[in-house]
Write an enzyme that holds these catalytic residues in place. Structure first.
Site, PDB file in Angstrom:
ATOM      1  N   CYS A   1       0.842  -1.191   0.000  1.00 26.21           N
ATOM      2  CA  CYS A   1       0.000   0.000   0.000  1.00 26.21           C
ATOM      3  C   CYS A   1       0.883   1.249   0.000  1.00 26.21           C
ATOM      4  CB  CYS A   1      -0.894  -0.017   1.230  1.00 26.21           C
ATOM      5  SG  CYS A   1      -1.803   1.507   1.498  1.00 26.21           S
ATOM      6  N   GLU A   2       0.616   2.126  -0.928  1.00 20.47           N
ATOM      7  CA  GLU A   2       1.455   3.319  -1.029  1.00 20.47           C
ATOM      8  C   GLU A   2       1.189   4.327   0.082  1.00 20.47           C
ATOM      9  OE1 GLU A   2      -0.935   6.134  -4.183  1.00 20.47           O
ATOM     10  OE2 GLU A   2       0.422   4.627  -4.982  1.00 20.47           O
ATOM     11  N   HIS A   3       0.106   4.174   0.816  1.00 23.07           N
ATOM     12  CA  HIS A   3      -0.210   5.133   1.879  1.00 23.07           C
ATOM     13  C   HIS A   3       0.597   4.887   3.147  1.00 23.07           C
ATOM     14  CE1 HIS A   3      -4.349   5.548  -0.206  1.00 23.07           C
ATOM     15  NE2 HIS A   3      -3.444   6.308  -0.767  1.00 23.07           N
ATOM     16  N   HIS A   4       0.815   3.619   3.511  1.00 20.03           N
ATOM     17  CA  HIS A   4       1.527   3.302   4.750  1.00 20.03           C
ATOM     18  C   HIS A   4       2.743   2.409   4.517  1.00 20.03           C
ATOM     19  CE1 HIS A   4      -2.687   4.104   6.018  1.00 20.03           C
ATOM     20  NE2 HIS A   4      -2.066   4.817   6.925  1.00 20.03           N
TER      21      HIS A   4
ATOM     22  N   GLN B   1      -5.309  -0.732  -4.111  1.00 17.61           N
ATOM     23  CA  GLN B   1      -6.014  -1.847  -4.740  1.00 17.61           C
ATOM     24  C   GLN B   1      -6.899  -1.393  -5.891  1.00 17.61           C
ATOM     25  OE1 GLN B   1      -7.828  -4.647  -2.036  1.00 17.61           O
ATOM     26  NE2 GLN B   1      -9.356  -5.231  -3.549  1.00 17.61           N
TER      27      GLN B   1
ATOM     28  N   HIS C   1      -5.677  -5.998   3.812  1.00 18.60           N
ATOM     29  CA  HIS C   1      -4.696  -4.912   3.921  1.00 18.60           C
ATOM     30  C   HIS C   1      -4.208  -4.795   5.358  1.00 18.60           C
ATOM     31  CE1 HIS C   1      -5.589  -2.860  -0.022  1.00 18.60           C
ATOM     32  NE2 HIS C   1      -6.567  -3.738   0.064  1.00 18.60           N
TER      33      HIS C   1
ATOM     34  N   CYS D   1      -2.848  -2.315   6.659  1.00 19.40           N
ATOM     35  CA  CYS D   1      -3.184  -1.008   7.226  1.00 19.40           C
ATOM     36  C   CYS D   1      -4.573  -1.048   7.873  1.00 19.40           C
ATOM     37  CB  CYS D   1      -3.087   0.102   6.173  1.00 19.40           C
ATOM     38  SG  CYS D   1      -4.128  -0.128   4.736  1.00 19.40           S
TER      39      CYS D   1
END
Length: 196
Positions: A85-88, A126, A154, A156
């Site tokens: 995941c590019e956010h976390h 995703q 996920h 996260c």
């Protein structure tokens, strides 16, 4: 572009210090290089052409077995994938279900997981991953329809924040004839419970 392992190792060392750890203690001395190696694998799809596995196609009408031309969808279920995941920068993993309604060209079934692998080996979300898989197949094969369903867990969601250990996320990307939900209902039924 290759992953810069040396730079990652230095940054991981800085990260360990930033969280109050000693990167020189016995359990952590190899961690920076191990993380660098892992990141080189996790992000190996950056800069790769996801359509490359689809370059070797077979003509439906002039192929080796035209009498066995598919009259309906070609589906590959339960393609296991993992991404980050590019956010976390936490992992997510799950199953991809891919179907396409051939036009003039088909591809060997082993090519479809390769497309998923290349696109998943990048910082991702995703929703975009499913759309990229559908676009890659649509552009490379010019099928009459494409359907990509991803069902993933996920970290996260499972390990931080709300901590929902069994929650999964399902996304659908459709092209051509499968844009209409009624047209893809048979495929969704074939995936089975828990797949979509």
């Amino acid at each position: 572009m290759a992953v810069d392992r040396e730079r990652i190792a230095l940054l991981v060392r800085d990260l360990l210090e930033a969280i109050g750890e000693d990167p020189d203690r016995p359990g952590l001395t190899q961690t920076p290089s191990r993380v660098a190696d892992a990141y080189a694998e996790f992000f190996s799809g950056v800069g790769q052409d996801a359509a490359e596995p689809l370059q070797h196609t077979i003509s439906v009408s002039r192929g080796p077995a035209p009498e066995t031309s598919p009259s309906g969808a070609v589906m590959l279920r339960d393609i296991l994938f993992r991404s980050t995941c590019e956010h976390h920068l936490l992992p997510f993993r799950g199953r991809a279900h891919i179907a396409y309604l051939p036009g003039e060209r088909v591809v060997g079934l082993g090519a479809l997981p390769k497309v998923v692998d290349v696109l998943a080996a990048r910082p991702q979300v995703q929703e975009r991953l499913g759309e990229q898989i559908a676009d890659t197949i649509d552009h490379a094969l010019a099928p009459r329809g494409v359907l990509v369903i991803l069902d993933a867990s996920h970290e996260c969601v499972t390990m931080r924040g709300g901590r929902q250990p069994v929650a999964t996320t399902v996304t659908v990307a459709a092209r051509g004839e499968y844009v209409e939900p009624a047209a893809r209902a048979e495929l969704v039924a074939l995936i089975g419970p828990g797949g979509a």
